[in-house]
Scaffold this motif. Structure first.
Motif, short mmCIF file in Angstrom:
data_model
loop_
_atom_site.label_atom_id
_atom_site.label_comp_id
_atom_site.label_asym_id
_atom_site.label_seq_id
_atom_site.Cartn_x
_atom_site.Cartn_y
_atom_site.Cartn_z
N PHE B 90 0.82 -1.20 0.00
CA PHE B 90 0.00 0.00 0.00
C PHE B 90 0.85 1.24 0.00
N PHE B 105 -4.93 5.98 2.01
CA PHE B 105 -4.32 4.84 1.36
C PHE B 105 -4.82 4.64 -0.06
N GLY B 106 -3.92 4.14 -0.89
CA GLY B 106 -4.30 3.67 -2.20
C GLY B 106 -4.98 2.32 -2.11
N PRO B 107 -5.41 1.76 -3.24
CA PRO B 107 -6.15 0.49 -3.24
C PRO B 107 -5.26 -0.75 -3.08
#
Lengths: 115, 114
Positions: B90, B105-107
């Motif tokens: 992440f 956060f990103g995916p």
């Protein structure tokens, strides 16, 4: 050994039941946060607690920061299937001396709420 | 559009290969982070950057390197991938103006090293 220990690691309950998730440490924290992570996504912040004894409510979720700022709990009332996910606590140790507020994460509690 | 994007979302590679994971953000945040997630271990910090010229090692930086190409871009490299680097990765950002370090956060990128 992790600085933040979460319990239980796994929890499977029926819709409508209540539950409590714990986040414990022997260290003092400046603040603690709770995140929820759903499959295929990154964690999303639910709440931040900063004062010992603080209680915050988010709809059916109640968060408490321990008086000594070493632990926190998350209580869910009348759980629903939409509450299913991984719950992570994270905090900034009070004795952290580096630049910025660096988070340390607990191992997570995986919750499944069955309809 | 997502504020924090990661590419690729999934990657399978072989031991010894060089891998780069990329992260971009549109939140305008100065601080960017790379974490790995393993079951039961939560998230562990690999590297972090407080601005383009500031790169710092985290808890588990061995075997990884990073590059902050611009305020909005932070890439993570595995110079020679090994199987125990199989994990969910992440990227996250935070805003230095906040008193508490809320992270976005990103995916995630699911990396498998065979």
């Amino acid at each position: 050994t992790q600085l933040l220990e979460q319990s239980p690691q796994f929890l499977s309950i029926q819709e409508g039941e209540n539950l409590t998730v714990y986040c414990n440490s022997s260290s003092v924290f400046s603040s603690l946060q709770w995140y929820r992570q759903e499959p295929g996504e990154g964690p999303v912040l639910l709440v931040t607690v900063v004062t010992g004894g603080e209680v915050k409510k988010l709809k059916r979720l109640t968060f408490q920061f321990g008086d000594a700022r070493k632990d926190s709990s998350l209580h869910i009332t009348a759980a629903q299937p939409g509450d299913t996910g991984l719950y992570l606590c994270a905090g900034v140790p009070a004795d952290y001396v580096g630049a910025g507020n660096m988070l340390t994460f607990g191992g997570g509690t995986r919750l499944m709420v069955k309809p | 559009d997502a504020d924090v994007t990661q590419t690729p979302r999934n990657r399978i590679t072989k031991t010894g290969k060089r891998i780069m994971l990329e992260c971009s953000q549109t939140k305008g945040h100065d601080r960017m982070y790379w974490y790995r997630q393993d079951p039961g271990l939560g998230l562990r910090l690999i590297y972090y950057s407080f601005d383009v010229k500031d790169i710092n090692k985290g808890e588990i930086s061995d075997g990884y390197s990073v590059s902050r190409q611009a305020q909005a871009k932070f890439s993570l490299s595995l110079e020679s991938a090994i199987p125990n680097q199989t994990a969910l990765y992440f990227c996250a950002t935070s805003d230095r103006a906040r008193g508490t370090d809320t992270q976005y956060f990103g995916p995630g990128t699911r990396l498998t090293v065979l």
